[in-house]
Scaffold this motif. Structure first.
Motif, mmCIF file in Angstrom:
data_model
loop_
_atom_site.group_PDB
_atom_site.id
_atom_site.type_symbol
_atom_site.label_atom_id
_atom_site.label_comp_id
_atom_site.label_asym_id
_atom_site.label_seq_id
_atom_site.Cartn_x
_atom_site.Cartn_y
_atom_site.Cartn_z
ATOM 1 N N ALA A 110 -0.687 51.866 77.069
ATOM 2 C CA ALA A 110 -1.447 51.214 75.998
ATOM 3 C C ALA A 110 -1.259 49.692 76.091
ATOM 4 O O ALA A 110 -0.178 49.212 76.437
ATOM 5 C CB ALA A 110 -1.002 51.715 74.634
ATOM 6 N N VAL A 111 -2.343 48.976 75.770
ATOM 7 C CA VAL A 111 -2.313 47.511 75.742
ATOM 8 C C VAL A 111 -2.787 47.052 74.360
ATOM 9 O O VAL A 111 -3.841 47.519 73.874
ATOM 10 C CB VAL A 111 -3.206 46.904 76.837
ATOM 11 N N HIS A 112 -2.005 46.176 73.730
ATOM 12 C CA HIS A 112 -2.396 45.558 72.454
ATOM 13 C C HIS A 112 -2.466 44.048 72.717
ATOM 14 O O HIS A 112 -1.447 43.406 72.934
ATOM 15 C CB HIS A 112 -1.382 45.876 71.358
ATOM 16 N N ALA A 113 -3.676 43.520 72.705
ATOM 17 C CA ALA A 113 -3.896 42.118 73.093
ATOM 18 C C ALA A 113 -4.420 41.303 71.907
ATOM 19 O O ALA A 113 -5.251 41.783 71.119
ATOM 20 C CB ALA A 113 -4.876 42.043 74.252
ATOM 21 N N THR A 114 -3.941 40.091 71.838
ATOM 22 C CA THR A 114 -4.485 39.119 70.879
ATOM 23 C C THR A 114 -5.612 38.352 71.558
ATOM 24 O O THR A 114 -5.437 37.806 72.665
ATOM 25 C CB THR A 114 -3.385 38.143 70.409
ATOM 26 N N VAL A 115 -6.763 38.333 70.931
ATOM 27 C CA VAL A 115 -7.943 37.687 71.511
ATOM 28 C C VAL A 115 -8.192 36.377 70.755
ATOM 29 O O VAL A 115 -8.319 36.364 69.517
ATOM 30 C CB VAL A 115 -9.184 38.604 71.410
ATOM 31 N N TYR A 116 -8.294 35.296 71.532
ATOM 32 C CA TYR A 116 -8.503 33.989 70.883
ATOM 33 C C TYR A 116 -9.132 33.013 71.873
ATOM 34 O O TYR A 116 -8.825 33.043 73.063
ATOM 35 C CB TYR A 116 -7.160 33.443 70.377
ATOM 36 N N ARG A 117 -10.059 32.211 71.356
ATOM 37 C CA ARG A 117 -10.740 31.144 72.093
ATOM 38 C C ARG A 117 -11.828 31.635 73.032
ATOM 39 O O ARG A 117 -12.669 30.840 73.455
ATOM 40 C CB ARG A 117 -9.743 30.275 72.859
ATOM 41 N N SER A 118 -11.774 32.889 73.442
ATOM 42 C CA SER A 118 -12.861 33.423 74.275
ATOM 43 C C SER A 118 -12.838 34.951 74.211
ATOM 44 O O SER A 118 -11.851 35.550 73.784
ATOM 45 C CB SER A 118 -12.735 32.955 75.722
ATOM 46 N N GLY A 177 -16.309 35.437 68.607
ATOM 47 C CA GLY A 177 -17.438 34.723 68.009
ATOM 48 C C GLY A 177 -17.055 33.425 67.340
ATOM 49 O O GLY A 177 -17.581 33.143 66.258
ATOM 50 N N ASN A 178 -16.153 32.672 67.987
ATOM 51 C CA ASN A 178 -15.719 31.385 67.434
ATOM 52 C C ASN A 178 -15.118 31.530 66.030
ATOM 53 O O ASN A 178 -15.361 30.710 65.144
ATOM 54 C CB ASN A 178 -16.885 30.381 67.409
ATOM 55 N N TRP A 179 -14.354 32.607 65.869
ATOM 56 C CA TRP A 179 -13.690 32.793 64.583
ATOM 57 C C TRP A 179 -12.518 31.836 64.475
ATOM 58 O O TRP A 179 -11.867 31.486 65.465
ATOM 59 C CB TRP A 179 -13.178 34.244 64.469
ATOM 60 N N PRO A 180 -12.204 31.434 63.271
ATOM 61 C CA PRO A 180 -11.105 30.483 63.128
ATOM 62 C C PRO A 180 -9.735 31.088 63.406
ATOM 63 O O PRO A 180 -8.786 30.358 63.688
ATOM 64 C CB PRO A 180 -11.226 30.035 61.666
#
Length: 254
Positions: A165-173, A194-197
């Motif tokens: 299993a992989v748990h990834a934080t998605v940010y900036r792209s 989607g360019n979320w803050p």
């Protein structure tokens, strides 16, 4: 004067008496073996031996003799040669159940084969390189040492079925990552950014059957889909563990 005439019988009586007395006397002498010389005759010839008489009746059994005193023990005889093996006897009937024995000492419990790990990315804001294993360099648990934190790869040593299993934080792209087995993708996961803050998350997992020396790792896709992020407050992790093994239980894996 009358003459008395005696009869002849009267004259014979004295003579007869004398003869009888002589015969009696001679008879007694003969019985007593004392015949006087004038009366003894010559010895007769020996008589013919008589025939054997018939056997007499068996005599009665004599009385038992008295017991003799015990004799001295004799010398020990030589050991005889072993005799031939006799035929096998019939099977005897079952005996009665014996008494219940004492409780034995506790044995070692079998332990199933083990393999598990968990690691996370060091705090970094730089995206991982494409088409290369993502290195989760901070090991949280890796007791069996099957995960290599330098290469980011898991190598199988116990054959069986594993869950990754992989748990990834998605940010900036946006982010797309693949779970690979021996260099071939077996599962892909995508998260649009989607360019979320604030960061979002992407998780995915898969069951794989592995044999010894098989490898599994995580890799991002080509292009702009590499927005895997890690910081002090948000982590990205790679986890895997053995669900069941084809090997029997053994204390070796304890």
């Amino acid at each position: 004067m009358m003459l008395k005439c005696r009869s002849p019988g009267a004259k014979m009586r004295p003579i007869t008496l004398l003869l009888l007395m002589g015969l009696v006397t001679c008879t007694r002498l003969i019985e007593d073996n004392k015949i006087p010389g004038p009366c003894s005759g010559q010895p007769g010839f020996p008589g013919i031996p008589g025939s054997h008489g018939s056997p007499g009746l068996p005599g009665r059994d004599g009385r038992d003799g008295r017991d003799a005193s015990p004799g001295l023990p004799g010398d020990k005889g030589d050991t005889g040669e072993p005799g031939m093996t006799g035929p096998r006897g019939d099977t005897g009937s079952s005996g009665a159940d014996g008494a219940k024995g004492e409780k034995g000492l506790a044995g070692q419990c079998p332990v199933s084969p083990r393999s598990a790990f968990s690691a996370k990315r060091t705090d970094t804001r730089s995206p991982p390189a494409a088409d290369q294993p993502i290195v989760f360099d901070q090991v949280l648990i890796n007791e069996q040492g099957h995960y290599d934190e330098k290469t980011g790869k898991f190598m199988c040593e116990v054959p069986g079925v594993y869950y990754f299993a992989v748990h990834a934080t998605v940010y900036r792209s946006s982010l797309q990552f693949d779970l690979l087995k021996n260099g071939k993708p077996v599962a892909s996961f995508f998260q649009f950014y989607g360019n979320w803050p604030k960061p979002s998350a992407l998780s995915g997992g898969v069951l794989l059957r592995l044999e010894p020396e098989d490898e599994a790792w995580v890799q991002v896709g080509v292009g702009d889909y590499s927005g895997l992020y890690a910081s002090i407050k948000t982590d990205s992790t790679f986890n895997g563990f053995l669900v069941y093994s084809d090997w029997p239980s053994s204390h070796v894996f304890a």
